[in-house]
Design an enzyme around this catalytic site. Sequence first.
Site, PDB file in Angstrom:
ATOM      1  N   LYS A  92     -72.379  -3.141  58.847  1.00 45.33           N
ATOM      2  CA  LYS A  92     -71.109  -2.940  58.196  1.00 45.33           C
ATOM      3  C   LYS A  92     -69.707  -3.535  58.411  1.00 45.33           C
ATOM      4  O   LYS A  92     -69.257  -3.731  59.255  1.00 45.33           O
ATOM      5  CB  LYS A  92     -71.427  -1.483  58.989  1.00 45.33           C
ATOM      6  CG  LYS A  92     -70.162  -0.564  57.040  1.00 45.33           C
ATOM      7  CD  LYS A  92     -70.202   0.975  57.683  1.00 45.33           C
ATOM      8  CE  LYS A  92     -69.225   1.572  56.801  1.00 45.33           C
ATOM      9  NZ  LYS A  92     -68.600   2.700  57.471  1.00 45.33           N
ATOM     10  N   LYS A 118     -69.836  -2.719  63.970  1.00 48.35           N
ATOM     11  CA  LYS A 118     -69.516  -1.914  62.523  1.00 48.35           C
ATOM     12  C   LYS A 118     -67.717  -2.697  62.584  1.00 48.35           C
ATOM     13  O   LYS A 118     -67.377  -2.468  63.781  1.00 48.35           O
ATOM     14  CB  LYS A 118     -68.971  -0.642  61.977  1.00 48.35           C
ATOM     15  CG  LYS A 118     -67.971   0.302  61.031  1.00 48.35           C
ATOM     16  CD  LYS A 118     -68.546   1.954  61.507  1.00 48.35           C
ATOM     17  CE  LYS A 118     -67.049   2.221  60.519  1.00 48.35           C
ATOM     18  NZ  LYS A 118     -67.310   3.811  60.280  1.00 48.35           N
TER      19      LYS A 118
HETATM   20  C1  PBG Z   1     -67.166   7.022  58.847  1.00 48.21           C
HETATM   21  C2  PBG Z   1     -66.873   5.707  58.016  1.00 48.21           C
HETATM   22  C3  PBG Z   1     -66.962   5.506  57.862  1.00 48.21           C
HETATM   23  C4  PBG Z   1     -67.783   4.118  56.125  1.00 48.21           C
HETATM   24  C5  PBG Z   1     -69.295   4.969  56.156  1.00 48.21           C
HETATM   25  N1  PBG Z   1     -68.601   5.816  57.731  1.00 48.21           N
HETATM   26  C6  PBG Z   1     -65.174   4.970  57.582  1.00 48.21           C
HETATM   27  C7  PBG Z   1     -64.046   4.317  58.047  1.00 48.21           C
HETATM   28  O1  PBG Z   1     -65.218   3.996  59.071  1.00 48.21           O
HETATM   29  O2  PBG Z   1     -63.105   4.170  58.129  1.00 48.21           O
HETATM   30  C8  PBG Z   1     -67.080   3.875  54.860  1.00 48.21           C
HETATM   31  C9  PBG Z   1     -67.953   3.186  54.058  1.00 48.21           C
HETATM   32  C10 PBG Z   1     -67.942   2.960  52.689  1.00 48.21           C
HETATM   33  O3  PBG Z   1     -66.758   2.238  53.436  1.00 48.21           O
HETATM   34  O4  PBG Z   1     -68.038   2.567  52.053  1.00 48.21           O
HETATM   35  N2  PBG Z   1     -66.455   6.353  60.057  1.00 48.21           N
END
Ligand code: PBG
Length: 337
Positions: free
Chosen positions: A261, A208
């Site tokens: 992601k 991520k």
């Molecule tokens: C929680 C999380 C996030 C997203 C999914 N889980 C936000 C982040 O990491 O700042 C983002 C999902 C999206 O932008 O659709 N940590």
Amino acid sequence: MNSFPAARPRRLRRTTALRGLVRETTLRVEQLIAPLFIRHGSGVSRPIASMPGHAQLSVDMAAREAEALYELGIPAVLLFGIPAHKDALGSENFDPEGIVPQAAAAIKRAVPDMLVISDMCFCEYTDHGHCGVINVPGTEGYNPALGEGYLLNDPTLELLGKAAVVHAQAGADIIAPSGMIDGMVATIRGALDGAGLQHTAIMSYAAKFASAFYGPFRDAAESPPSFGDRSQYQMDPANAREALREVALDVDEGADILMVKPALAYLDIIRQVKDRFSLPLAAYQVSGEYSMVKAAAERGWIDERRVALESLTAIARAGADMIITYWARDAVRWLRG
Ligand code: PBG
């Protein structure tokens, strides 16, 4: 014999039927996962301004939405909770009466076969908006060497394990740790197994990235960090080898499903993970990927349906077995013509 004029690739592009015969990638409804944002209350459907077509839903409304999605053939929902109250440790996340446990239970009651995936992170629940326990002088676990505001890894693990058990006991089939905390998969696996939850799967947000494409989500989940950003735990967008290392660690720690992601800007990572690892692979087409297209489509600059389907197809072509997408519902309609 193998070059022009004998070779004419256009021969197979001449008609719809020919193009169908040679199509290499087909999107399937069964590979789509729909995110849902849950808030307290009843009968609530509060539109998310930055994500047209999506709303924060109360538990009752989320159960109805899950029913509708299931009828369309969508097999899974990914739950995000907006708590009633935020604090330094994000304690609603491990409260059995918390918003996601309530929603998981209600969805499983309404549609027992719908897969419920719980996004396991603290950023929605903490008053500082970071994904775990923060280093603050005078509080437990304070470490002056790390600097104030640093996200403390191991104290966060302990809370993640606790919250994962609570969500799984409420009905979540899959726990999806999304904080990029070192050891999160091993800790959650241990906690689940220790509670007799050996059949609860883990979908790890393994690679991520610290991405600006999450912008609209932070509005939807009300989770922007109150200071700094997430680059001390999420990955640098510049790094691919490091992503493979992150994935390998999660495989060793016992992840059942891997995730990359965001999706569209990271197709190279999706492909490399697919080629190197044998676990099922998910890709998360994130909020910014959705909202950019929505905004351009509203101006008539782009054809939303075509761009969405092209993007989803590209993500599948790159190697994603399943895709988390805000277009899940629309995609079903589009795919069925
Ligand atoms: C929680 C999380 C996030 C997203 C999914 N889980 C936000 C982040 O990491 O700042 C983002 C999902 C999206 O932008 O659709 N940590």
